[in-house]
Design a protein around this motif. Structure first.
Motif, PDB file in Angstrom:
ATOM      1  N   ASP A 138       0.817  -1.218   0.000  1.00 31.77           N
ATOM      2  CA  ASP A 138       0.000   0.000   0.000  1.00 31.77           C
ATOM      3  C   ASP A 138       0.852   1.270   0.000  1.00 31.77           C
ATOM      4  OD1 ASP A 138       0.997  -0.014   2.579  1.00 31.77           O
ATOM      5  OD2 ASP A 138      -0.941  -0.281   3.558  1.00 31.77           O
ATOM      6  N   GLY A 139       2.177   1.119  -0.010  1.00 24.66           N
ATOM      7  CA  GLY A 139       3.056   2.289  -0.032  1.00 24.66           C
ATOM      8  C   GLY A 139       3.126   3.034   1.287  1.00 24.66           C
ATOM      9  N   ALA A 140       2.436   2.539   2.323  1.00 26.13           N
ATOM     10  CA  ALA A 140       2.413   3.243   3.607  1.00 26.13           C
ATOM     11  C   ALA A 140       3.772   3.146   4.294  1.00 26.13           C
ATOM     12  CB  ALA A 140       1.330   2.664   4.502  1.00 26.13           C
ATOM     13  N   LEU A 141       4.111   4.201   5.048  1.00 27.87           N
ATOM     14  CA  LEU A 141       5.415   4.272   5.704  1.00 27.87           C
ATOM     15  C   LEU A 141       5.302   4.633   7.181  1.00 27.87           C
ATOM     16  CD1 LEU A 141       7.254   6.208   2.863  1.00 27.87           C
ATOM     17  CD2 LEU A 141       7.747   3.857   3.567  1.00 27.87           C
ATOM     18  N   ASP A 142       4.128   4.418   7.778  1.00 23.82           N
ATOM     19  CA  ASP A 142       3.951   4.806   9.175  1.00 23.82           C
ATOM     20  C   ASP A 142       4.906   4.048  10.088  1.00 23.82           C
ATOM     21  OD1 ASP A 142       2.474   2.634   8.289  1.00 23.82           O
ATOM     22  OD2 ASP A 142       0.800   2.973   9.631  1.00 23.82           O
ATOM     23  N   GLY A 143       5.123   2.752   9.800  1.00 20.22           N
ATOM     24  CA  GLY A 143       6.061   1.983  10.609  1.00 20.22           C
ATOM     25  C   GLY A 143       7.484   2.468  10.448  1.00 20.22           C
ATOM     26  N   GLN A 147       9.791   3.922  13.440  1.00 18.25           N
ATOM     27  CA  GLN A 147      11.074   3.278  13.710  1.00 18.25           C
ATOM     28  C   GLN A 147      12.219   4.286  13.660  1.00 18.25           C
ATOM     29  OE1 GLN A 147      12.481   0.581  10.686  1.00 18.25           O
ATOM     30  NE2 GLN A 147      13.584  -0.673  12.175  1.00 18.25           N
ATOM     31  N   ASN A 148      12.153   5.203  12.715  1.00 19.07           N
ATOM     32  CA  ASN A 148      13.234   6.165  12.590  1.00 19.07           C
ATOM     33  C   ASN A 148      13.207   7.206  13.699  1.00 19.07           C
ATOM     34  OD1 ASN A 148      15.125   5.973  10.108  1.00 19.07           O
ATOM     35  ND2 ASN A 148      13.148   5.222   9.398  1.00 19.07           N
ATOM     36  N   ARG A 149      12.047   7.513  14.218  1.00 20.57           N
ATOM     37  CA  ARG A 149      11.995   8.371  15.406  1.00 20.57           C
ATOM     38  C   ARG A 149      12.782   7.731  16.541  1.00 20.57           C
ATOM     39  NH1 ARG A 149       9.384   7.413  19.958  1.00 20.57           N
ATOM     40  NH2 ARG A 149       9.042   9.153  21.419  1.00 20.57           N
ATOM     41  N   GLN A 150      12.492   6.437  16.819  1.00 18.77           N
ATOM     42  CA  GLN A 150      13.152   5.771  17.935  1.00 18.77           C
ATOM     43  C   GLN A 150      14.646   5.601  17.686  1.00 18.77           C
ATOM     44  OE1 GLN A 150      11.577   5.032  20.931  1.00 18.77           O
ATOM     45  NE2 GLN A 150      13.747   4.905  21.489  1.00 18.77           N
ATOM     46  N   THR A 151      14.991   5.233  16.449  1.00 18.14           N
ATOM     47  CA  THR A 151      16.406   5.030  16.131  1.00 18.14           C
ATOM     48  C   THR A 151      17.174   6.339  16.238  1.00 18.14           C
ATOM     49  OG1 THR A 151      15.758   3.262  14.615  1.00 18.14           O
ATOM     50  CG2 THR A 151      17.991   4.070  14.431  1.00 18.14           C
ATOM     51  N   ALA A 152      16.548   7.438  15.801  1.00 14.48           N
ATOM     52  CA  ALA A 152      17.197   8.747  15.895  1.00 14.48           C
ATOM     53  C   ALA A 152      17.413   9.159  17.348  1.00 14.48           C
ATOM     54  CB  ALA A 152      16.364   9.795  15.164  1.00 14.48           C
ATOM     55  N   LEU A 153      16.412   8.899  18.185  1.00 13.71           N
ATOM     56  CA  LEU A 153      16.566   9.207  19.609  1.00 13.71           C
ATOM     57  C   LEU A 153      17.665   8.349  20.229  1.00 13.71           C
ATOM     58  CD1 LEU A 153      12.803   9.478  20.622  1.00 13.71           C
ATOM     59  CD2 LEU A 153      14.454  11.366  20.471  1.00 13.71           C
ATOM     60  N   ASP A 154      17.667   7.049  19.897  1.00 12.08           N
ATOM     61  CA  ASP A 154      18.680   6.143  20.441  1.00 12.08           C
ATOM     62  C   ASP A 154      20.086   6.547  19.983  1.00 12.08           C
ATOM     63  OD1 ASP A 154      16.628   4.717  21.600  1.00 12.08           O
ATOM     64  OD2 ASP A 154      16.631   3.116  20.099  1.00 12.08           O
ATOM     65  N   ALA A 155      20.178   7.106  18.791  1.00  8.72           N
ATOM     66  CA  ALA A 155      21.480   7.508  18.253  1.00  8.72           C
ATOM     67  C   ALA A 155      21.991   8.792  18.889  1.00  8.72           C
ATOM     68  CB  ALA A 155      21.393   7.682  16.742  1.00  8.72           C
ATOM     69  N   ARG A 161      14.140  18.180  18.354  1.00  8.41           N
ATOM     70  CA  ARG A 161      14.075  18.239  16.896  1.00  8.41           C
ATOM     71  C   ARG A 161      13.545  16.931  16.318  1.00  8.41           C
ATOM     72  NH1 ARG A 161      19.717  20.645  14.820  1.00  8.41           N
ATOM     73  NH2 ARG A 161      18.601  20.528  12.812  1.00  8.41           N
ATOM     74  N   VAL A 162      13.934  15.824  16.911  1.00  3.98           N
ATOM     75  CA  VAL A 162      13.426  14.525  16.442  1.00  3.98           C
ATOM     76  C   VAL A 162      11.915  14.441  16.641  1.00  3.98           C
ATOM     77  CG1 VAL A 162      13.465  12.034  16.824  1.00  3.98           C
ATOM     78  CG2 VAL A 162      15.611  13.317  16.791  1.00  3.98           C
ATOM     79  N   GLU A 163      11.437  14.875  17.794  1.00  4.46           N
ATOM     80  CA  GLU A 163       9.997  14.795  18.070  1.00  4.46           C
ATOM     81  C   GLU A 163       9.216  15.731  17.140  1.00  4.46           C
ATOM     82  OE1 GLU A 163       8.856  12.473  19.605  1.00  4.46           O
ATOM     83  OE2 GLU A 163      10.122  11.914  21.292  1.00  4.46           O
ATOM     84  N   ALA A 164       9.754  16.916  16.886  1.00  2.00           N
ATOM     85  CA  ALA A 164       9.084  17.834  15.961  1.00  2.00           C
ATOM     86  C   ALA A 164       9.076  17.251  14.549  1.00  2.00           C
ATOM     87  CB  ALA A 164       9.786  19.193  15.972  1.00  2.00           C
ATOM     88  N   TRP A 165      10.194  16.653  14.149  1.00  6.83           N
ATOM     89  CA  TRP A 165      10.238  15.999  12.836  1.00  6.83           C
ATOM     90  C   TRP A 165       9.202  14.883  12.757  1.00  6.83           C
ATOM     91  CZ3 TRP A 165      11.081  10.827  11.848  1.00  6.83           C
ATOM     92  CH2 TRP A 165      11.166  10.478  10.489  1.00  6.83           C
ATOM     93  N   HIS A 166       9.125  14.084  13.795  1.00  7.95           N
ATOM     94  CA  HIS A 166       8.202  12.947  13.808  1.00  7.95           C
ATOM     95  C   HIS A 166       6.753  13.410  13.666  1.00  7.95           C
ATOM     96  CE1 HIS A 166       5.901   9.711  16.073  1.00  7.95           C
ATOM     97  NE2 HIS A 166       6.370   9.095  15.013  1.00  7.95           N
ATOM     98  N   ARG A 276      19.877   8.738   7.077  1.00  7.62           N
ATOM     99  CA  ARG A 276      21.302   8.998   6.942  1.00  7.62           C
ATOM    100  C   ARG A 276      21.824   9.800   8.151  1.00  7.62           C
ATOM    101  NH1 ARG A 276      24.789   9.607   2.629  1.00  7.62           N
ATOM    102  NH2 ARG A 276      23.819   7.738   1.764  1.00  7.62           N
ATOM    103  N   ALA A 277      20.999  10.697   8.687  1.00  8.11           N
ATOM    104  CA  ALA A 277      21.435  11.515   9.823  1.00  8.11           C
ATOM    105  C   ALA A 277      21.735  10.654  11.042  1.00  8.11           C
ATOM    106  CB  ALA A 277      20.372  12.565  10.150  1.00  8.11           C
ATOM    107  N   HIS A 278      20.831   9.725  11.383  1.00  4.33           N
ATOM    108  CA  HIS A 278      21.105   8.945  12.593  1.00  4.33           C
ATOM    109  C   HIS A 278      22.193   7.898  12.359  1.00  4.33           C
ATOM    110  CE1 HIS A 278      18.565   5.535  11.324  1.00  4.33           C
ATOM    111  NE2 HIS A 278      17.493   6.294  11.296  1.00  4.33           N
ATOM    112  N   VAL A 279      22.360   7.437  11.120  1.00  2.00           N
ATOM    113  CA  VAL A 279      23.490   6.551  10.814  1.00  2.00           C
ATOM    114  C   VAL A 279      24.804   7.294  11.021  1.00  2.00           C
ATOM    115  CG1 VAL A 279      24.687   5.345   8.949  1.00  2.00           C
ATOM    116  CG2 VAL A 279      22.234   5.005   9.270  1.00  2.00           C
TER     117      VAL A 279
END
Length: 476
Positions: A138-143, A147-155, A161-166, A276-279
């Motif tokens: 379905d092209g959906a990307l909610d997951g 996932q990237n919110r959590q990974t960015a916070l963990d990184a 800024r992460v929460e505002a982006w999310h 790429r930012a959190h990597v």
């Protein structure tokens, strides 16, 4: 010593240079590169079983060999000889498996090379996507967003800024849900590359080739073709600037009919930049600009429609290409060129010539109808469009103007002797116009001209920027 530790020692002894990541080791030996997957379990991938490592190496070769000719040479076992020492190949039980590839020079990889020809780069990506059959989804990307919110916070990226982006990404994703679902129904979800940045493209025999497609997770690589393309566009803009990204986007769309992909580009680009930012944050690299890109991509930018008309040789396409990166959301406006649309409708490359029957009045009407359809698709998605055609009839100009709320039309004008010289000198262009075609067009009355007329004997860019209320980009 484990079998993999022994295999690593063997490969290091074989190599004159070794490159490794957290998931693989590549031993460079003479003209070969031997890739071994490390026996690691990172949650999102599990390479701990020998049989799985073999399967994924074979999958990697099957995915990549068609698009990187000559690079992938085979999957080979490391086995024990009669003396108990490891060797490449052999009939005994495999201790480890390696993927044998051709060794390429460092400057063959596009993250270490100058910007390649944009058309060739876009053509390579288009061919990869065109060869991939549509897949369910379905092209959906909610997951992916969550996932990237959590990974960015963990990184360790800045939490506020992460929460505002999310929040902004979630809101845009909700608005795009019908668009993403429609694109999936149209067959735009395919088994794509999955990791299409410049480091995973290389030059082989003078042309860009994608390689190292994501092989360990079919779901991660089964995405909308626009999301796959977005990783490359983001990387191009960060490394080579918006002009480069815009040129690749426009060539890609010129090869197909997918003007609608621009509607979701802000979300797709933002996600790719956040990944790429959190990597980079985890590896101690430069992440600030990437996070800034991820945030900026989600900020609304007004779309608009600009049309550029005039006789052959007036420089319509040059002006359109120079204006496009300056208009609308990243990576700039979609350029819809009538010459390229005509070639696509006849199933040929933009640079390939067409016979006279392709230029009948009926054929031209069909080209303009397709241009308007594509313009509306992009504009309805909030993007910007530059329409590039002769627009020699008042009704053609009125029809394209009706496609957009915010519209500006430019008519380029230059002396006929200047146009003759330009048309005669043109090579390798999508336009099939000859001096005879120019002479014939010059005899026709274009009707009442309500567009802004720009002298085109010299560079009209500065005058166009002033009319559009855009800052000058330098001396014109």
């Amino acid at each position: 010593m484990s079998g993999q530790e022994e295999a690593e020692r063997f490969l290091r002894g074989l190599a004159d240079s070794v490159r490794e990541t957290h998931v693989s080791l590549v031993a460079l030996a003479g003209g070969d590169a031997f890739k071994m997957k490390k026996a690691v379990d990172l949650g999102f991938l599990d390479f701990t079983r020998l049989g799985e490592r073999e399967r994924l190496l074979r999958r990697e070769m099957a995915l990549n060999a068609p698009h990187a000719p000559g690079m992938y040479r085979g999957v080979e076992p490391l086995t024990r000889g009669a003396d108990g020492a490891l060797r490449l190949g052999g009939e005994s039980e495999a201790v480890e498996w390696v993927l044998r590839m051709a060794r390429l020079p460092p400057d063959a990889f596009l993250d270490c090379a100058p910007m390649p020809d944009a058309a060739a780069l876009a053509d390579a990506v288009w061919a990869l996507h065109e060869a991939a059959p549509p897949q369910p989804g379905d092209g959906a990307l909610d997951g992916v967003i969550a996932q990237n919110r959590q990974t960015a916070l963990d990184a360790g990226l800045p939490p506020d800024r992460v929460e505002a982006w999310h929040a902004a990404a979630q809101a845009l994703h909700r608005r795009l849900a019908p668009t993403l679902a429609r694109r999936a129904a149209e067959g735009r979800v395919r088994r794509c590359h999955g990791d299409l940045h410049l480091g995973n493209l290389c030059m082989i025999e003078g042309r860009p080739c994608p390689f190292d497609a994501l092989e360990f997770d079919e779901a991660l690589a089964t995405v909308d073709v626009g999301y796959d393309l977005a990783f490359l566009l983001m990387d191009l803009e960060m490394r080579h600037g918006r002009d480069a990204a815009n040129a690749v986007l426009n060539r890609y769309v010129a090869r197909g009919d997918d003007a609608g992909l621009v509607a979701a580009l802000p979300l797709w680009l933002s996600l790719r930049a956040m990944i790429r930012a959190h990597v980079e944050r985890r590896r101690g690299g430069a992440w600030e600009a990437l996070l800034g890109f991820a945030e900026a991509a989600l900020r609304p930018v007004p779309g608009r429609l600009v049309a550029v008309g005039g006789l052959p040789g007036t420089g319509k396409s040059t002006l359109a290409r120079r204006l496009a990166p300056l208009l609308g959301p990243a990576p700039g406006a979609l350029v819809l060129r009538s010459d390229e649309i005509r070639k696509r409708m006849h199933g040929v490359l933009p640079e390939q010539g067409l016979p006279a029957p392709a230029y009948t009045a009926e054929a031209s009407d069909a080209v303009f109808a397709e241009m308007r359809r594509m313009a509306r698709a992009a504009l309805e998605g909030g993007h910007a469009v530059v329409a590039d055609a002769v627009f020699g009839r008042a009704e053609e100009r009125d029809a394209i103007a009706a496609c957009g709320v915010s519209f500006m039309g430019f008519w380029l004008d230059a002396p006929l002797d200047v146009l003759r010289a330009r048309v005669a000198a043109r090579r390798g262009d999508a336009s099939d116009a000859t001096v005879a075609v120019l002479e014939d067009a010059a005899k026709r009355d274009p009707g009442p001209m309500r567009w802004t007329v720009l002298p085109a004997e010299a560079d009209p860019l500065r005058a166009a920027l002033k009319a559009l209320d855009l800052p000058s980009t330098g001396p014109a």
